[in-house]
Design a protein around this motif. Sequence first.
Motif, PDB file in Angstrom:
ATOM      1  N   UNK A 186     -13.451  27.097  44.036  1.00  0.00           N
ATOM      2  CA  UNK A 186     -14.720  26.670  44.603  1.00  0.00           C
ATOM      3  C   UNK A 186     -15.135  25.282  44.134  1.00  0.00           C
ATOM      4  N   UNK A 187     -14.697  24.893  42.996  1.00  0.00           N
ATOM      5  CA  UNK A 187     -15.241  23.670  42.418  1.00  0.00           C
ATOM      6  C   UNK A 187     -14.121  22.845  41.794  1.00  0.00           C
ATOM      7  N   UNK A 234     -18.283  26.172  49.128  1.00  0.00           N
ATOM      8  CA  UNK A 234     -19.128  27.362  49.154  1.00  0.00           C
ATOM      9  C   UNK A 234     -18.826  28.109  50.445  1.00  0.00           C
ATOM     10  N   UNK A 249     -20.618  31.995  41.226  1.00  0.00           N
ATOM     11  CA  UNK A 249     -21.458  31.015  41.923  1.00  0.00           C
ATOM     12  C   UNK A 249     -22.546  30.464  41.013  1.00  0.00           C
ATOM     13  N   UNK A 295     -17.284  20.771  46.182  1.00  0.00           N
ATOM     14  CA  UNK A 295     -17.835  22.119  46.120  1.00  0.00           C
ATOM     15  C   UNK A 295     -17.469  22.860  47.402  1.00  0.00           C
ATOM     16  N   UNK A 343     -22.248  29.574  37.948  1.00  0.00           N
ATOM     17  CA  UNK A 343     -21.735  28.419  37.226  1.00  0.00           C
ATOM     18  C   UNK A 343     -21.674  27.184  38.131  1.00  0.00           C
ATOM     19  N   UNK A 344     -21.341  27.429  39.410  1.00  0.00           N
ATOM     20  CA  UNK A 344     -21.293  26.331  40.372  1.00  0.00           C
ATOM     21  C   UNK A 344     -22.655  25.668  40.485  1.00  0.00           C
ATOM     22  N   UNK A 368     -23.450  23.661  37.340  1.00  0.00           N
ATOM     23  CA  UNK A 368     -22.709  22.405  37.258  1.00  0.00           C
ATOM     24  C   UNK A 368     -23.237  21.382  38.253  1.00  0.00           C
ATOM     25  N   UNK A 369     -23.568  21.854  39.461  1.00  0.00           N
ATOM     26  CA  UNK A 369     -24.105  20.937  40.461  1.00  0.00           C
ATOM     27  C   UNK A 369     -25.420  20.348  39.987  1.00  0.00           C
ATOM     28  N   UNK A 387     -12.107  24.460  38.899  1.00  0.00           N
ATOM     29  CA  UNK A 387     -12.760  25.664  38.396  1.00  0.00           C
ATOM     30  C   UNK A 387     -12.701  26.685  39.524  1.00  0.00           C
ATOM     31  N   UNK A 433     -13.548  18.871  39.927  1.00  0.00           N
ATOM     32  CA  UNK A 433     -14.067  17.582  39.477  1.00  0.00           C
ATOM     33  C   UNK A 433     -12.900  16.630  39.275  1.00  0.00           C
TER      34      UNK A 433
END
Lengths: 479, 181
Positions: A416-417, A441, B1, A439, B3-4, B7-8, A413, A419
């Motif tokens: 940044x992300x 950041x 951010x 993640x 959405x991050x 999700x987390x 995604x 899975x």
Amino acid sequence: MRLCQCFFIAGVLLTLSLKAQNKQILYDFNEIPQSLSVNPGVESDFKWYAGVPMLSGISGYGGSNAISINDIFANDGIDINIKFRERALDVLTPKDELSTTIQMEYLSGGFRSENPNIFYSFGGYLEFDNIGYWPQDYAYLLFDGNADQLGRRYDLGDLKVRGSLVNVFHFGINKRIDRNLTVGARGKLYSAIADYSSSTNNGHLSNVEGQNNLIATNLNADLLLRTSGLRSLRDANNDDALGNEIISRALFGGDLGLGVDLGFTYHLSERTTVTGSLLDVGFIYHSGDSKSYSLKGNTSVEGIEIDVLENFASLDRDFWQELVDEIEEVVPFETDTKGYVSFRPTKLYASIRNDFGEPVGNGGSQNCDCTAGSSGGGELRTKYRNSFGGQLYMINRPRGPQMALTGFYTRRIGNALAFKGTYTVDKFSKTNIGLGMNLQAGPVNFYVMADNLLSYNNIAATNYTSFQLGLNIISWGRK
Amino acid sequence: MKMVRILTLIMVGLLLVTSCSEEQDFDQLDDLTITPDYETSIFYVKAQETLINRVEGLDFFTQDFNFDAFEEPFFANRVLAGVLTYELENTTSKPIEIRLEFLDEAENVLDTEVFSMDPAPTAILQRDVAYGATGKSLDIIKATSEIRLTAINLGDNSSESTLQDPAIVLRSSAQFTLDIR
């Protein structure tokens, strides 16, 4: 809880096998710097990274293919003696294992060379491994004994256990050969704190009808237990200096060894990639505080045997002591302090991956240059939103190689992300679903992974569980 | 951010909600018992008829044998019960009596077993002697340091059995239950 109970529980939990952890979620998850640890030839795009000390990589693993903590210790009102007999003693076989691996990375970092195609990594971690198989016939001898078992052969080869506590320093080179091929190698220096191994045992014990007496007890033994470092740790513990001794042995004061990891990534096409790695091809020479115990020989005993006619002139002899001496002579129990070599549990990973979907960055949530190859200054390799594929994992074990097959799906995604979901089949579980999250950041990278998620509704009942987590600072630099 | 973060939170929350364990009771270990039964031969004694004929007097054989097996701390501290099995075979032409005496370190007699055998042909005599809750005192076994074997010829010193290799033979084995835990 008494100390012996702790040892028993530890024994149940840890005794049965040595199996290093299959890090199938981390493997080829190349957004995470620690993926270098399972494939030094992974494609990396970092300018540099630094793991947060003690937090950059912690992983634990415990598994048994046939029994769980819940099977024995559930508070279910059933007599533990019944549970132990029905769920362990009469069910487990010498092929069933219990194994534990704990890894804690205390130093981790990497930086790109002036040659942008070369990336160096380094670090150190502590690793505890324990591998054992259910010692079936020893268990029967311990719990039932050998009475009324005429003719039954108790296999002394059922005892196979191996374990070690090792500090590992490593330095690796990762080089992009061309747009399609990246290779890597990592040298390892092992400093063993403690080691024990009893995995080459052979022989049997049996009662048969005697030639003279009622029973002949036959013993054919070739047993060997090798240890290193245990005496030093015990003495240090008695002197309240255990911590110092562990640190001393971890920092080259213990037994030393060498090893190497190798790996590669190769793009068969724009969207199809194969990878492979061979880890811990190495050995440790144990010499400083090694001690081995052996029992080897062959005898048949029918008790004290006295033929009065033959021994008439010497009936005052101590026949009992003579019997004991004779047994000790033909089946001697010996100890020695000679050094020995132990080999590390070598692991093999391989994977094939297919990428699909839109390229990351085109519409992603961030616009950093965090795709593979972006720091290299060379031609960029596009990273896609989705990947799926299969992985193979093998490890050499005391009872032969063991393997696991994994299917995976990765979803990114933005930058940044990410899975990664996995489904793994091995001897521990056919329902092992794992999930990992990475993640990013800014410069802070955090990842967490867990295995066998379906067992989390009663984690004590699972035969297998593992986790990994870590924290890094990553820089991609500027082009 | 945003959405991050969502999700987390979802992932951590999912693990927290679903991760649980049935109640475990590790104190059950206190109730685990390990009481195996072990079995082995003890002693075998053979006295040939030719020897019996050579020795004048009733007691053709008396001997004390050191026997420390029962005194070993691992055994003596753990034994719960036991059975000694004797098998006596007489192929001589004489009636014979065998006396087994269990002696402590001071050579005090703790227990005696007497076996009387008719001359051959006679059946093999088998006897089980229990120790523990359903038999003789276990202290006999725990304190035994020597075994005195006495063989008495209740017949003559001249006759010879027609059987092959005539002799009086004592065989024995032991089966004990130990309290390992």
